[in-house]
Design an enzyme around this catalytic site. Structure first.
Site, PDB file in Angstrom:
ATOM      1  N   TYR A   1      -1.887   0.527  10.048  1.00 13.58           N
ATOM      2  CA  TYR A   1      -2.122  -0.190   8.795  1.00 13.58           C
ATOM      3  C   TYR A   1      -0.847  -0.199   7.941  1.00 13.58           C
ATOM      4  CZ  TYR A   1      -3.692  -0.963   4.027  1.00 13.58           C
ATOM      5  OH  TYR A   1      -3.809  -1.432   2.748  1.00 13.58           O
TER       6      TYR A   1
ATOM      7  N   THR B   1       0.817  -1.211   0.000  1.00 13.01           N
ATOM      8  CA  THR B   1       0.000   0.000   0.000  1.00 13.01           C
ATOM      9  C   THR B   1       0.849   1.259   0.000  1.00 13.01           C
ATOM     10  OG1 THR B   1      -1.477   1.294   1.403  1.00 13.01           O
ATOM     11  CG2 THR B   1      -0.102  -0.273   2.535  1.00 13.01           C
TER      12      THR B   1
HETATM   13  N1  UFG Z   1     -12.529  10.896   2.973  1.00 18.48           N
HETATM   14  C1  UFG Z   1     -13.441  11.860   3.335  1.00 18.48           C
HETATM   15  N2  UFG Z   1     -14.680  11.465   3.692  1.00 18.48           N
HETATM   16  C2  UFG Z   1     -15.067  10.171   3.709  1.00 18.48           C
HETATM   17  C3  UFG Z   1     -14.132   9.177   3.332  1.00 18.48           C
HETATM   18  C4  UFG Z   1     -12.869   9.578   2.977  1.00 18.48           C
HETATM   19  O1  UFG Z   1     -13.138  13.059   3.357  1.00 18.48           O
HETATM   20  O2  UFG Z   1     -16.221   9.892   4.076  1.00 18.48           O
HETATM   21  C5  UFG Z   1     -11.182  11.308   2.540  1.00 18.48           C
HETATM   22  C6  UFG Z   1     -10.073  10.716   3.376  1.00 18.48           C
HETATM   23  O3  UFG Z   1      -9.826  11.522   4.512  1.00 18.48           O
HETATM   24  C7  UFG Z   1      -8.926  10.713   2.371  1.00 18.48           C
HETATM   25  C8  UFG Z   1      -9.618  10.472   1.035  1.00 18.48           C
HETATM   26  O4  UFG Z   1     -10.977  10.829   1.232  1.00 18.48           O
HETATM   27  O5  UFG Z   1      -8.333  11.969   2.319  1.00 18.48           O
HETATM   28  C9  UFG Z   1      -9.559   9.033   0.594  1.00 18.48           C
HETATM   29  O6  UFG Z   1      -9.976   8.231   1.674  1.00 18.48           O
HETATM   30  P1  UFG Z   1     -10.296   6.680   1.533  1.00 18.48           P
HETATM   31  O7  UFG Z   1     -10.761   6.216   2.864  1.00 18.48           O
HETATM   32  O8  UFG Z   1     -11.161   6.457   0.353  1.00 18.48           O
HETATM   33  O9  UFG Z   1      -8.893   6.055   1.168  1.00 18.48           O
HETATM   34  P2  UFG Z   1      -7.491   6.175   1.931  1.00 18.48           P
HETATM   35  O10 UFG Z   1      -6.649   7.114   1.141  1.00 18.48           O
HETATM   36  O11 UFG Z   1      -7.651   6.477   3.361  1.00 18.48           O
HETATM   37  O12 UFG Z   1      -6.982   4.697   1.882  1.00 18.48           O
HETATM   38  C10 UFG Z   1      -6.877   3.970   0.700  1.00 18.48           C
HETATM   39  C11 UFG Z   1      -6.900   2.491   1.059  1.00 18.48           C
HETATM   40  C12 UFG Z   1      -5.709   2.159   1.879  1.00 18.48           C
HETATM   41  C13 UFG Z   1      -4.446   2.626   1.187  1.00 18.48           C
HETATM   42  C14 UFG Z   1      -4.539   4.071   0.805  1.00 18.48           C
HETATM   43  C15 UFG Z   1      -3.330   4.449   0.022  1.00 18.48           C
HETATM   44  O13 UFG Z   1      -8.060   2.164   1.781  1.00 18.48           O
HETATM   45  O14 UFG Z   1      -5.693   0.784   2.014  1.00 18.48           O
HETATM   46  O15 UFG Z   1      -5.697   4.284   0.042  1.00 18.48           O
HETATM   47  O16 UFG Z   1      -3.442   5.713  -0.548  1.00 18.48           O
HETATM   48  F1  UFG Z   1      -3.418   2.515   2.017  1.00 18.48           F
END
Ligand code: UFG
Length: 322
Positions: A140, A116
Site C-alpha cells: 500500500y 499516506t
Molecule cells: N488494529 C487492531 N485491531 C483491529 C484493527 C486495527 O489492533 O481490529 C490496530 C492496527 O494494528 C494498528 C491500529 O489499530 O496498529 C490502527 O489500525 P487501522 O487499521 O485503523 O489503521 P492503519 O494505521 O493500519 O492504517 C491507516 C489507514 C492507512 C494509512 C495509515 C497511516 O488505513 O491508509 O492509517 O497511518 F496508511
C-alpha cells in the site's frame, strides 16, 4: 471553481465534497461505488465510473473541464495490500497515472493527492517530518510512493502543480452524523471498536501487544476527517493562487495506542466490550505520528477537533445510525 473529485463517495472524499459544497464549489464526483456510497455525496453530481475506464474518464474530463482534480479513489487496507499487492499497484498506481495523463491532455494542471503516512514505513521517530526518507514496509505504501515520484517529475517538467497530503489516521465523522466511515469489510480500529460496543461483533482483536511502545500496542495519530478535509481546501487555495507543488503531513502530532483508543471508545459509548490480544498484523508500523508544522506554517492550517474523545464521539453518533 469546478473540482473533479475521484472517490468522492468514499469516507474521506465525501467529507471533502461536503466542505467544497459548503464553500460553493461546483463538484463532480467520479466514483465506481465499489467502496463508496451514493448517499454519501452531499453536493454536486456523481459519475459512476471506474478509473480504469480510460474512455469514460477522458470524456468526463473533457466535458466537465475542472479547474483542479482531487484524487481519493484508492484501496487503503494495509493488510490486504500485503496479501494482494497487484490489486494495489493497478488501482493506486497505474490508474492514478492514467488520470494524470488524462489531466495533462486536457490542460488541467492542479492536483491534490491522497497520500499516506504509510510512505514512511517504520522510521522509529517520535515525530515524522516530510523530509524523512520514504521506505514503505507494505505494498500500500509503495503504491503511493510511486505516484509521489511521478508527481515530482511531472511537476518539474510538465507544468503540473500538486499538493500531496500524507494522511495519518483519518477518523471520526461529520458532527451532524450525515456521513461517516462505512467500509466493507471494515478493517479500521475505531469503527471496529464501536461495532463491538454496539454488540455487532463479539470481541475486538488487538493486533499485537508486544510492540516496543509504552503499553505494547501500536501508536497512531488520529485526525478528525473534517480537519483533514480543511487541509484539502487550503491546498486548493494554495494551488489556485499559483502556489508551488508541496508535500504535507496531516496529523495532530500525538499518538494514541490501540489500548488508549479502546479505553476512550469504552468511555464514550459507556459499554465495556471484550478485547483479545492476537498476533501482529503484517505490514503494521509500531509508531506513526506526524510532525505537521509544515502544513501549519505554509498554509495556516488550524485544526479544530484535536481531541480523541470528540473524534470517537462523532464516529459513535454516526455508527449508532447504521
Ligand atoms: N488494529 C487492531 N485491531 C483491529 C484493527 C486495527 O489492533 O481490529 C490496530 C492496527 O494494528 C494498528 C491500529 O489499530 O496498529 C490502527 O489500525 P487501522 O487499521 O485503523 O489503521 P492503519 O494505521 O493500519 O492504517 C491507516 C489507514 C492507512 C494509512 C495509515 C497511516 O488505513 O491508509 O492509517 O497511518 F496508511
Amino acid at each position: 471553481m469546478k473540482i473533479l473529485v475521484t472517490g468522492g463517495a468514499g469516507y474521506i472524499g465525501s467529507h471533502v465534497v461536503k466542505a467544497l459544497g459548503e464553500k460553493g464549489a461546483t463538484v463532480l464526483v467520479y466514483d465506481d461505488l465499489s467502496k463508496g456510497h451514493r448517499d454519501a455525496v452531499l453536493y454536486g453530481e456523481l459519475v459512476v465510473g471506474d478509473l480504469a475506464d480510460q474512455a469514460l474518464l477522458a470524456r468526463t474530463l473533457r466535458a466537465f473541464k475542472p479547474d483542479a482534480v482531487m484524487h481519493f479513489a484508492a484501496f487503503i487496507a494495509v493488510g490486504e495490500s500485503v496479501r494482494e499487492p497487484v490489486k494495489y499497484y493497478c488501482n493506486n498506481t497505474a490508474n492514478t497515472l492514467n488520470l494524470l495523463r488524462g489531466m495533462l491532455e486536457n490542460g488541467i494542471n492542479k492536483f491534490i493527492f491522497s497520500s499516506t503516512a504509510a510512505v514512511y514505513g517504520s522510521p522509529g521517530k517520535a515525530l515524522i517530518t516530510e523530509t524523512e526518507p520514504l521506505k514503505p514496509i507494505n505494498p500500500y505504501g509503495h503504491s503511493k510512493v510511486f505516484v509521489e515520484k511521478a508527481l515530482e517529475d511531472m511537476s518539474a517538467s510538465q507544468g503540473l502543480r500538486y499538493v500531496s497530503l500524507r494522511y495519518f489516521n483519518a477518523a471520526g465523522a461529520d458532527p451532524e452524523a450525515r456521513i461517516g466511515e462505512r467500509h466493507q469489510p471494515e478493517t479500521h480500529l475505531i469503527p471496529l471498536a464501536l461495532k463491538t460496543a454496539k454488540g455487532e461483533r463479539k470481541s475486538l482483536e488487538i493486533y499485537g501487544a508486544d510492540y516496543p511502545t509504552p503499553d505494547g500496542t501500536c501508536l497512531r495519530d488520529y485526525i478528525h476527517v473534517d480537519d483533514l478535509a480543511e487541509a484539502h481546501l487550503i491546498s486548493l487555495d494554495h494551488l489556485s493562487g499559483r502556489g508551488k507543488s508541496e508535500v504535507f503531513n496531516c496529523g495532530y502530532g500525538h499518538g494514541y495506542s490501540v489500548r488508549e483508543v479502546i479505553d476512550t471508545a469504552r468511555k464514550v459509548t459507556g459499554k465495556d466490550f471484550t478485547v483479545e490480544n492476537i498476533q501482529r498484523r503484517p505490514g503494521d508500523s509500531p509508531v506513526l505520528v506526524a510532525d505537521s508544522s509544515r502544513l501549519k506554517k505554509a498554509l495556516n492550517w488550524n485544526p479544530k477537533y484535536d481531541d480523541l474523545e470528540y473524534i470517537i464521539k462523532t464516529a459513535w453518533e454516526w455508527e449508532k445510525k447504521q
